[in-house]
Motif scaffolding. Sequence first.
Motif, PDB file in Angstrom:
ATOM      1  N   ARG A  59       8.442   1.421   7.583  1.00 57.67           N
ATOM      2  CA  ARG A  59       8.231   0.364   6.588  1.00 57.67           C
ATOM      3  C   ARG A  59       8.790  -0.983   7.050  1.00 57.67           C
ATOM      4  NH1 ARG A  59      12.046   1.953   1.529  1.00 57.67           N
ATOM      5  NH2 ARG A  59      10.870   0.181   0.793  1.00 57.67           N
ATOM      6  N   SER A  60       8.484  -1.989   6.272  1.00 62.22           N
ATOM      7  CA  SER A  60       8.857  -3.346   6.672  1.00 62.22           C
ATOM      8  C   SER A  60      10.238  -3.735   6.168  1.00 62.22           C
ATOM      9  CB  SER A  60       7.823  -4.317   6.101  1.00 62.22           C
ATOM     10  OG  SER A  60       8.285  -5.635   6.203  1.00 62.22           O
ATOM     11  N   SER A  61      10.976  -4.469   6.978  1.00 62.18           N
ATOM     12  CA  SER A  61      12.255  -4.994   6.500  1.00 62.18           C
ATOM     13  C   SER A  61      12.043  -6.369   5.858  1.00 62.18           C
ATOM     14  CB  SER A  61      13.251  -5.091   7.657  1.00 62.18           C
ATOM     15  OG  SER A  61      12.822  -6.056   8.587  1.00 62.18           O
ATOM     16  N   PHE A  62      10.802  -6.818   5.829  1.00 63.04           N
ATOM     17  CA  PHE A  62      10.495  -8.137   5.257  1.00 63.04           C
ATOM     18  C   PHE A  62       9.867  -8.001   3.871  1.00 63.04           C
ATOM     19  CE2 PHE A  62      10.792  -8.662   9.725  1.00 63.04           C
ATOM     20  CZ  PHE A  62      11.234  -9.952   9.960  1.00 63.04           C
ATOM     21  N   ASP A  63       9.327  -6.809   3.583  1.00 60.05           N
ATOM     22  CA  ASP A  63       8.569  -6.618   2.357  1.00 60.05           C
ATOM     23  C   ASP A  63       8.832  -5.188   1.877  1.00 60.05           C
ATOM     24  OD1 ASP A  63       6.676  -6.395   0.442  1.00 60.05           O
ATOM     25  OD2 ASP A  63       4.972  -7.002   1.685  1.00 60.05           O
ATOM     26  N   PRO A  64       9.379  -5.032   0.661  1.00 59.65           N
ATOM     27  CA  PRO A  64       9.812  -3.681   0.266  1.00 59.65           C
ATOM     28  C   PRO A  64       8.682  -2.746  -0.181  1.00 59.65           C
ATOM     29  CG  PRO A  64      10.319  -5.266  -1.454  1.00 59.65           C
ATOM     30  CD  PRO A  64       9.716  -6.054  -0.345  1.00 59.65           C
ATOM     31  N   VAL A  65       7.452  -3.000   0.235  1.00 62.47           N
ATOM     32  CA  VAL A  65       6.342  -2.114  -0.175  1.00 62.47           C
ATOM     33  C   VAL A  65       6.440  -0.759   0.527  1.00 62.47           C
ATOM     34  CG1 VAL A  65       4.693  -3.952  -0.684  1.00 62.47           C
ATOM     35  CG2 VAL A  65       4.805  -3.020   1.651  1.00 62.47           C
ATOM     36  N   GLU A  66       5.734   0.213  -0.038  1.00 63.72           N
ATOM     37  CA  GLU A  66       5.658   1.554   0.569  1.00 63.72           C
ATOM     38  C   GLU A  66       5.004   1.407   1.951  1.00 63.72           C
ATOM     39  OE1 GLU A  66       6.580   4.537  -0.682  1.00 63.72           O
ATOM     40  OE2 GLU A  66       5.448   5.905   0.597  1.00 63.72           O
ATOM     41  N   GLY A  67       5.559   2.105   2.949  1.00 62.30           N
ATOM     42  CA  GLY A  67       5.002   2.019   4.298  1.00 62.30           C
ATOM     43  C   GLY A  67       4.142   3.226   4.614  1.00 62.30           C
ATOM     44  N   THR A  68       4.354   3.791   5.792  1.00 62.52           N
ATOM     45  CA  THR A  68       3.591   4.981   6.218  1.00 62.52           C
ATOM     46  C   THR A  68       4.527   6.173   6.289  1.00 62.52           C
ATOM     47  OG1 THR A  68       2.105   3.638   7.532  1.00 62.52           O
ATOM     48  CG2 THR A  68       2.236   5.969   8.122  1.00 62.52           C
ATOM     49  N   ARG A  69       4.088   7.305   5.737  1.00 61.38           N
ATOM     50  CA  ARG A  69       4.865   8.543   5.834  1.00 61.38           C
ATOM     51  C   ARG A  69       4.332   9.360   6.999  1.00 61.38           C
ATOM     52  NH1 ARG A  69       9.157   8.615   1.934  1.00 61.38           N
ATOM     53  NH2 ARG A  69       8.495   7.103   0.368  1.00 61.38           N
ATOM     54  N   VAL A  70       5.216   9.752   7.886  1.00 60.46           N
ATOM     55  CA  VAL A  70       4.819  10.621   8.995  1.00 60.46           C
ATOM     56  C   VAL A  70       5.278  12.027   8.599  1.00 60.46           C
ATOM     57  CG1 VAL A  70       4.908  10.988  11.484  1.00 60.46           C
ATOM     58  CG2 VAL A  70       5.263   8.686  10.559  1.00 60.46           C
ATOM     59  N   VAL A  71       4.306  12.924   8.417  1.00 57.97           N
ATOM     60  CA  VAL A  71       4.612  14.233   7.823  1.00 57.97           C
ATOM     61  C   VAL A  71       3.894  15.354   8.584  1.00 57.97           C
ATOM     62  CG1 VAL A  71       4.959  13.287   5.488  1.00 57.97           C
ATOM     63  CG2 VAL A  71       2.666  13.982   6.206  1.00 57.97           C
ATOM     64  N   SER A  72       4.143  16.587   8.186  1.00 60.75           N
ATOM     65  CA  SER A  72       3.461  17.708   8.836  1.00 60.75           C
ATOM     66  C   SER A  72       2.008  17.762   8.361  1.00 60.75           C
ATOM     67  CB  SER A  72       4.171  19.015   8.512  1.00 60.75           C
ATOM     68  OG  SER A  72       4.065  19.255   7.136  1.00 60.75           O
ATOM     69  N   GLN A  73       1.166  18.442   9.144  1.00 61.82           N
ATOM     70  CA  GLN A  73      -0.260  18.507   8.778  1.00 61.82           C
ATOM     71  C   GLN A  73      -0.458  19.133   7.407  1.00 61.82           C
ATOM     72  OE1 GLN A  73      -3.553  19.384  11.205  1.00 61.82           O
ATOM     73  NE2 GLN A  73      -2.481  18.926  13.084  1.00 61.82           N
TER      74      GLN A  73
END
Length: 419
Positions: free
Chosen positions: A239-253
Amino acid sequence: MALIVQKFGGTSVGSVERIRHVAQWALDCQAKGDQIVLVVSAMSGETNRLVELATQINPIPYSREYDLLIASGEQIAVGLVTLAINTEAAKRGLIKPGESRARGLLGHQIGILTDQIYSKARIQEIDTTLLRKEISRQVIPVIAGFQGVDSENNITTLGRGGSDTSAVAIAAALKADDCEIYTDVDGVYTTDPRLCKEARKISKISYEEMMELASLGAKVLQIRSVELAAKYRLPLHVRSSFDPVEGTRVVSQEDLGGAMEQVVVAGVAADASQVKFTLQNISEGPGVAAKLFGSLSRAAIVVDVIVQDIPSHGVLTVSFTVGKTDALKASQVLDEIKRTSFPAMKIVEERDLAKVSIVGVGMQHHPGVASKMFSLLAEAGIDIKLITTSEIKVSCLIAESQMKSAVQCLHQGFELHRL
Ligand code: ADP
Ligand code: ASP
Ligand code: MG
């Protein structure tokens, strides 16, 4: 109460203003009731500056002292971030004079034990005793990423982008609930947003696809951090340190759900710094590849695409690629192999190459993906010099000058802008 490891990359600690922001963010998260551990990289540009200084002195500087030098950028960032947290904590009335709310720690101070492969060291063990003690007293450990220490107390570094791996290893050792990677983009995109305006943010991606993207040039996460996260089933949040929006989740298949199955190509990756070696006129015989690649691997050179042609008239040709930073060392190793084993061998070196790749787990069940990639590149007038494939990726080596247009035409051709 969750235990969260938060890693801040170079741009996120790139100025005093950004460092103050990190301090405020960490204290805000702690105020919500979570336990926070920080891992920080060197301020943006600092590691490059140190590498540049070292290579002015020696073009192949990799050694104990090289690691000692390039690990120093993280020490500066740790000092500044810790100072900022303690100053902010005092301002908020959280601590009395003389008390601390954060404690800066270098790799050797918390026992991040690695092997001794300088500039590419691997973490073997992390002692969490001190970290747990600090966390339990509500003190935020601020840990230097990228560095560790070997069994003889030498400072080691984990390879460029290695703070991601530090963060994941620390999160795994602490059995943290979450590992957040704060960077200058708000997530993992279908391709590098700096190369293609049409890039789309991916909300969830599997470890497997992220590993391929990272290994093929998407430097948003260091490949080894993703391998470790997959091994320990640790979810990552980029996620961004400039914008507190939800980022990308890296998860299991399994955690991805069915939606991704329909996606044949999930992303396009590009890696600019490729050098191709072609070794001609090698006498045929058993053990040729073992001899060549054994020597390169003993010199800790990571070899990428390998192609061996069918022998003709008792001689064969072998081509392979390495990253630019390993090219000079590879060339020295090859000269030595020529001298000792294959005197007739001709070594041809080609620079200014790039690798573009498409990645997607859906690819394994869809025929024709590779041929579509080749057609798209051909239509864009891009010549392919080498091809490699695996179940979930196809990579092509092309001229570096055509990398950006290749990424754009593949992104468009596989309709990633529609995801
Ligand atoms: P940090 O200093 O925070 O570790 P990096 O520069 O290592 O940041 O990684 C973030 C950069 O990765 C982005 O600025 C972006 O240009 C690049 N990048 C490459 N591929 C991707 C991708 N698929 N998605 C997002 N960013 C990417
Ligand atoms: N500072 C190191 C580098 O630039 C580590 C990192 O940023 O993760 O490679
Ligand atoms: Mg990075």
